[in-house]
Design an enzyme around this catalytic site. Sequence first.
Site, PDB file in Angstrom:
ATOM      1  N   TYR A 139      89.352  58.571   2.176  1.00 53.80           N
ATOM      2  CA  TYR A 139      90.313  59.679   2.111  1.00 53.80           C
ATOM      3  C   TYR A 139      91.757  59.145   2.175  1.00 53.80           C
ATOM      4  O   TYR A 139      92.620  59.558   1.395  1.00 53.80           O
ATOM      5  CB  TYR A 139      90.022  60.616   3.279  1.00 53.80           C
ATOM      6  CG  TYR A 139      90.780  61.915   3.319  1.00 53.80           C
ATOM      7  CD1 TYR A 139      90.346  63.024   2.596  1.00 53.80           C
ATOM      8  CD2 TYR A 139      91.923  62.057   4.110  1.00 53.80           C
ATOM      9  CE1 TYR A 139      91.020  64.239   2.658  1.00 53.80           C
ATOM     10  CE2 TYR A 139      92.602  63.268   4.178  1.00 53.80           C
ATOM     11  CZ  TYR A 139      92.147  64.356   3.454  1.00 53.80           C
ATOM     12  OH  TYR A 139      92.817  65.553   3.526  1.00 53.80           O
ATOM     13  N   LYS A 190      94.584  59.578  -0.656  1.00 56.19           N
ATOM     14  CA  LYS A 190      95.793  60.347  -0.334  1.00 56.19           C
ATOM     15  C   LYS A 190      97.048  59.483  -0.459  1.00 56.19           C
ATOM     16  O   LYS A 190      98.099  59.960  -0.882  1.00 56.19           O
ATOM     17  CB  LYS A 190      95.679  60.961   1.061  1.00 56.19           C
ATOM     18  CG  LYS A 190      94.587  62.042   1.155  1.00 56.19           C
ATOM     19  CD  LYS A 190      94.876  63.224   0.237  1.00 56.19           C
ATOM     20  CE  LYS A 190      93.961  64.403   0.456  1.00 56.19           C
ATOM     21  NZ  LYS A 190      94.251  65.535  -0.448  1.00 56.19           N
TER      22      LYS A 190
HETATM   23  N1  CAA Z   1      89.832  54.908  17.341  1.00 61.02           N
HETATM   24  C1  CAA Z   1      89.070  53.880  17.787  1.00 61.02           C
HETATM   25  N2  CAA Z   1      87.737  53.938  17.904  1.00 61.02           N
HETATM   26  C2  CAA Z   1      87.141  55.078  17.576  1.00 61.02           C
HETATM   27  C3  CAA Z   1      87.853  56.187  17.119  1.00 61.02           C
HETATM   28  C4  CAA Z   1      89.256  56.064  17.007  1.00 61.02           C
HETATM   29  N3  CAA Z   1      90.032  57.084  16.584  1.00 61.02           N
HETATM   30  N4  CAA Z   1      86.995  57.178  16.842  1.00 61.02           N
HETATM   31  C5  CAA Z   1      85.756  56.703  17.123  1.00 61.02           C
HETATM   32  N5  CAA Z   1      85.859  55.438  17.585  1.00 61.02           N
HETATM   33  C6  CAA Z   1      84.784  54.595  18.038  1.00 61.02           C
HETATM   34  C7  CAA Z   1      84.053  55.192  19.214  1.00 61.02           C
HETATM   35  O1  CAA Z   1      84.712  54.885  20.406  1.00 61.02           O
HETATM   36  C8  CAA Z   1      82.704  54.507  19.115  1.00 61.02           C
HETATM   37  O2  CAA Z   1      82.830  53.177  19.582  1.00 61.02           O
HETATM   38  P1  CAA Z   1      81.579  52.427  20.292  1.00 61.02           P
HETATM   39  O3  CAA Z   1      80.508  52.362  19.257  1.00 61.02           O
HETATM   40  O4  CAA Z   1      82.147  51.083  20.651  1.00 61.02           O
HETATM   41  O5  CAA Z   1      81.227  53.266  21.464  1.00 61.02           O
HETATM   42  C9  CAA Z   1      82.498  54.450  17.635  1.00 61.02           C
HETATM   43  O6  CAA Z   1      83.792  54.501  17.025  1.00 61.02           O
HETATM   44  C10 CAA Z   1      81.699  55.650  17.148  1.00 61.02           C
HETATM   45  O7  CAA Z   1      81.342  55.358  15.864  1.00 61.02           O
HETATM   46  P2  CAA Z   1      80.229  56.162  15.118  1.00 61.02           P
HETATM   47  O8  CAA Z   1      80.301  55.774  13.675  1.00 61.02           O
HETATM   48  O9  CAA Z   1      78.948  56.065  15.835  1.00 61.02           O
HETATM   49  O10 CAA Z   1      80.752  57.649  15.327  1.00 61.02           O
HETATM   50  P3  CAA Z   1      80.456  58.883  14.499  1.00 61.02           P
HETATM   51  O11 CAA Z   1      79.745  58.552  13.232  1.00 61.02           O
HETATM   52  O12 CAA Z   1      79.846  59.887  15.390  1.00 61.02           O
HETATM   53  O13 CAA Z   1      81.922  59.417  14.103  1.00 61.02           O
HETATM   54  C11 CAA Z   1      83.828  59.602  12.738  1.00 61.02           C
HETATM   55  C12 CAA Z   1      82.874  58.643  13.402  1.00 61.02           C
HETATM   56  C13 CAA Z   1      83.124  60.374  11.643  1.00 61.02           C
HETATM   57  C14 CAA Z   1      84.957  58.822  12.119  1.00 61.02           C
HETATM   58  C15 CAA Z   1      84.353  60.554  13.819  1.00 61.02           C
HETATM   59  O14 CAA Z   1      85.024  59.800  14.774  1.00 61.02           O
HETATM   60  C16 CAA Z   1      85.312  61.587  13.268  1.00 61.02           C
HETATM   61  O15 CAA Z   1      84.927  62.621  12.726  1.00 61.02           O
HETATM   62  N6  CAA Z   1      86.623  61.331  13.422  1.00 61.02           N
HETATM   63  C17 CAA Z   1      87.660  62.249  12.907  1.00 61.02           C
HETATM   64  C18 CAA Z   1      88.064  61.858  11.549  1.00 61.02           C
HETATM   65  C19 CAA Z   1      89.152  62.773  11.100  1.00 61.02           C
HETATM   66  O16 CAA Z   1      90.192  62.936  11.736  1.00 61.02           O
HETATM   67  N7  CAA Z   1      88.978  63.390   9.953  1.00 61.02           N
HETATM   68  C20 CAA Z   1      89.946  64.324   9.451  1.00 61.02           C
HETATM   69  C21 CAA Z   1      89.212  65.388   8.667  1.00 61.02           C
HETATM   70  S1  CAA Z   1      90.316  66.714   8.226  1.00 61.02           S
HETATM   71  C22 CAA Z   1      91.311  66.054   7.082  1.00 61.02           C
HETATM   72  O17 CAA Z   1      91.116  64.994   6.584  1.00 61.02           O
HETATM   73  C23 CAA Z   1      92.486  66.897   6.664  1.00 61.02           C
HETATM   74  C24 CAA Z   1      93.735  66.117   6.769  1.00 61.02           C
HETATM   75  O18 CAA Z   1      94.268  65.739   5.746  1.00 61.02           O
HETATM   76  C25 CAA Z   1      94.319  65.851   8.095  1.00 61.02           C
END
Ligand code: CAA
Length: 248
Positions: free
Chosen positions: A155, A159
Amino acid sequence: MDTSRKYIALVTGATGGLGTAICKRLSEDGFHVVANYNNEAKAQIWKTKMEAEGYHFDMYQADVSDFDAVGNMIEKVEASIGQIDVLVNNAGITKDGQFRKMTKENWDAVIKTNLYSVFNCTRHVINQMMERNYGRIINISSVNGQRGQFGQANYSAAKAGMHGFTKTLAMEVARKGITVNTISPGYIATDMVMAVPQEIRDKIVAEIPMGRLGGTEEIAHLVSFLASKETSFITGANYAINGGQHVY
Ligand code: CAA
């Protein structure tokens, strides 16, 4: 510019959260709004809802990631309504996940829908705009294209690419009365953002100095501004609208 007719605005991804607000606002501003959509069933529900609210939009189906499908749609719009004066490249999807686990399918889907679409739609309207010495192209990017976001390599790449496109095209068409600008919204209260798990979303909102998500109408207001004829000296710009989440 011929002020005796209604100007035509094509909004891609019209049935989404931002698309809906943008269509409504441009319609209120006096534009003839052409609403592009991809999903037929969703579009029919949307059309009924819009009409109940008093809005009428001409609706055209096309997958914006498909160059020929977009070409066919533009031909139909030109034949039955007229040439497009304002193009809002708004269609976009997310397929979030850490890069080390990201599939090629999720990479391709996001790059094609969010970035190829900008080429596909703009390429099919730009020459007509150049011939008429008027146009407004508005690319809806994201704060996550400006700063990156954990889980959004696809993404963020698309973008950020949108604004690279904006800067170059702005230079190429500046002498033809066409402006090309990017809007980079932060986290706005749309289905796309509400799909982020609540716990993660709460942490994101906590990082926003305004302490809340943005409203779709706040983005539509900026689109309305850039779509107006008075913004004729603004081009190649990237407008951040994110409640202070990313200042630079
Ligand atoms: N910074 C650092 N580490 C992070 C983190 C971050 N921001 N987010 C997650 N992690 C780490 C966790 O601490 C975890 O670490 P450990 O394995 O060491 O415990 C690990 O990443 C988790 O990874 P997984 O892949 O298992 O996690 P997941 O698959 O459940 O989720 C994700 C990963 C999908 C990226 C989830 O964190 C998420 O949805 N994040 C939000 C993403 C986001 O902001 N998207 C915006 C959508 S809306 C949009 O895009 C509109 C716009 O223009 C703003």
